[in-house]
Scaffold this motif. Structure first.
Motif, PDB file in Angstrom:
ATOM      1  N   TYR A  89       0.153  51.739  61.016  1.00  0.00           N
ATOM      2  CA  TYR A  89       1.002  52.614  60.210  1.00  0.00           C
ATOM      3  C   TYR A  89       0.416  52.770  58.810  1.00  0.00           C
ATOM      4  O   TYR A  89       0.328  53.884  58.269  1.00  0.00           O
ATOM      5  CB  TYR A  89       2.417  52.041  60.104  1.00  0.00           C
ATOM      6  N   GLY A  93      -1.202  55.915  56.815  1.00  0.00           N
ATOM      7  CA  GLY A  93      -0.718  56.281  55.487  1.00  0.00           C
ATOM      8  C   GLY A  93      -1.825  56.313  54.451  1.00  0.00           C
ATOM      9  O   GLY A  93      -1.808  57.153  53.545  1.00  0.00           O
ATOM     10  N   LEU A 170      10.809  54.373  62.361  1.00  0.00           N
ATOM     11  CA  LEU A 170      11.053  55.170  61.157  1.00  0.00           C
ATOM     12  C   LEU A 170      11.050  54.297  59.907  1.00  0.00           C
ATOM     13  O   LEU A 170      10.636  54.751  58.831  1.00  0.00           O
ATOM     14  CB  LEU A 170      12.390  55.911  61.283  1.00  0.00           C
ATOM     15  N   ASN A 172       9.161  51.712  59.333  1.00  0.00           N
ATOM     16  CA  ASN A 172       7.776  51.467  58.936  1.00  0.00           C
ATOM     17  C   ASN A 172       7.168  52.696  58.266  1.00  0.00           C
ATOM     18  O   ASN A 172       6.385  52.566  57.317  1.00  0.00           O
ATOM     19  CB  ASN A 172       6.933  51.076  60.156  1.00  0.00           C
ATOM     20  N   VAL A 173       7.534  53.883  58.746  1.00  0.00           N
ATOM     21  CA  VAL A 173       7.064  55.117  58.090  1.00  0.00           C
ATOM     22  C   VAL A 173       7.612  55.198  56.668  1.00  0.00           C
ATOM     23  O   VAL A 173       6.892  55.602  55.738  1.00  0.00           O
ATOM     24  CB  VAL A 173       7.478  56.347  58.920  1.00  0.00           C
ATOM     25  N   SER A 174       8.860  54.803  56.482  1.00  0.00           N
ATOM     26  CA  SER A 174       9.454  54.817  55.143  1.00  0.00           C
ATOM     27  C   SER A 174       8.735  53.846  54.212  1.00  0.00           C
ATOM     28  O   SER A 174       8.476  54.163  53.043  1.00  0.00           O
ATOM     29  CB  SER A 174      10.940  54.450  55.226  1.00  0.00           C
ATOM     30  N   VAL A 176       5.626  52.826  54.526  1.00  0.00           N
ATOM     31  CA  VAL A 176       4.292  53.375  54.262  1.00  0.00           C
ATOM     32  C   VAL A 176       4.362  54.436  53.173  1.00  0.00           C
ATOM     33  O   VAL A 176       3.476  54.532  52.313  1.00  0.00           O
ATOM     34  CB  VAL A 176       3.691  53.946  55.557  1.00  0.00           C
TER      35      VAL A 176
END
Length: 331
Positions: A89, A93, A170, A172-174, A176
């Motif tokens: 991830y 990023g 989601l 982990n995306v936040s 990143v």
């Protein structure tokens, strides 16, 4: 008139009090003190950590030699191995971060209205402490707080919005996104410094040949800043492998957000498995070392044409300098 020279050897005290002796003392002091500090606070602790990785131990108490069992557990433990997957991830990023930084740096390297103010705003997050940024984004992503409020202003319904820090994947995306927001300003400043060092006559020659802005970027800017591009990618990939502050401060590693560093910190300080945590640190060091070598080899291959062009340019410059020297000597 006959003069006699004194061939007697000078004493050590006389040598030290001489000018050359004083210079030698200063040079030795400036070399010895940093090397001593580097040994005491870097190499010696690293050697001790490497030794601890072969023991089953806590911070206090007896040690039991287990050989390579700690290294085997690093690859067999599902929690540790799954935490390595989260680095993907952060690697993705870091690519987005570098693309944004390079795009903005290319725009801001030329005359742009308000460019200096924009540079300052973009670089400012890098100056903030990582723990403070973690607390800022912890409230930013909390249900019904800043981010959700902004989305509601845009017409979204709060009930239809996901939980940014609870939904698997989601969250982990936040996290990143937090890292991208913090570090892309640093990459942008490094890119700007490299792009501004490119000779302006090259752009003028390219425009006369009919090259557009994208062609100038691909054939002039990118080959000229290949060293900084390589450096930024190495730093970004290394940082993605050692991500710690966002998941530790914002989610405390919960809901599948525990990165390798967070798991290592938990194993070392909460579970008191110092030997296993030391083995994890050694494994991470080898991964970073391998990734760095592979990146250097990749960019050496990718920029091979640019390197050949640089050699041709340098050879032409040397020939011009030789010709100019001969002309000056003839005059």
């Amino acid at each position: 008139m006959i003069t006699y020279t004194d061939h007697r050897k000078k004493s050590l005290r006389q040598r030290l009090r001489s000018r050359k002796g004083q210079q030698a003392i200063i040079i030795f002091a400036f070399m010895f003190i940093p090397l001593l500090l580097l040994f005491l606070f870097t190499y010696f602790p690293f050697a001790e950590m490497f030794k601890f990785s072969f023991y089953k131990m806590k911070y206090t108490g007896t040690r039991t030699y287990v050989g390579l069992d700690n290294y085997k557990e690093v690859f067999e433990n599902k929690q540790i191995f799954s935490s390595l997957k989260l680095c993907l991830y952060y690697m993705a990023g870091s690519i987005v971060q570098l693309v944004i930084a390079l795009y903005l740096a290319t725009m801001l390297s030329f005359k742009t209205k308000g460019g200096n103010i924009f540079k300052g705003f973009m670089f400012f997050p890098f100056l903030i402490n990582g723990i403070a940024i973690g607390f800022i984004f912890k409230f930013f992503y909390t249900r019904g707080f800043v981010f959700d409020t902004v989305l509601q202003w845009c017409g979204f319904n709060l009930e239809n919005l996901p939980f940014w820090l609870r939904t698997q994947g989601l969250n982990n995306v936040s996290l990143v996104g937090t890292s991208v927001w913090r570090y892309f300003g640093q990459n942008m400043v490094l890119f700007i410094g490299a792009i501004m060092s490119v000779d302006a006559e090259m752009y003028e020659a390219a425009e006369l040949d009919g090259a557009n802005k994208f062609q100038q970027f691909m054939h002039i800017i990118l080959p000229s800043i290949k060293t900084i591009v390589t450096l930024n990618i190495i730093l970004s990939i290394t940082g993605s492998l050692s991500a710690f502050e966002p998941p530790y401060v914002i989610t405390n590693g919960g809901n599948g957000t525990a990165t390798y560093f967070v798991v290592m910190n938990r194993i070392a300080h909460t579970n008191q498995k110092v030997g296993l945590a030391s083995a994890m640190a050694i494994v991470l060091l080898m991964i970073i070392f391998t990734a760095t070598i592979l990146q250097k080899l990749f960019f050496k291959f990718a920029f091979r044409n640019a390197n050949a062009e640089d050699e041709v340019v340098t050879s032409k410059k040397r020939r011009r300098n030789k010709v100019s020297k001969k002309q000056k000597e003839a005059v």
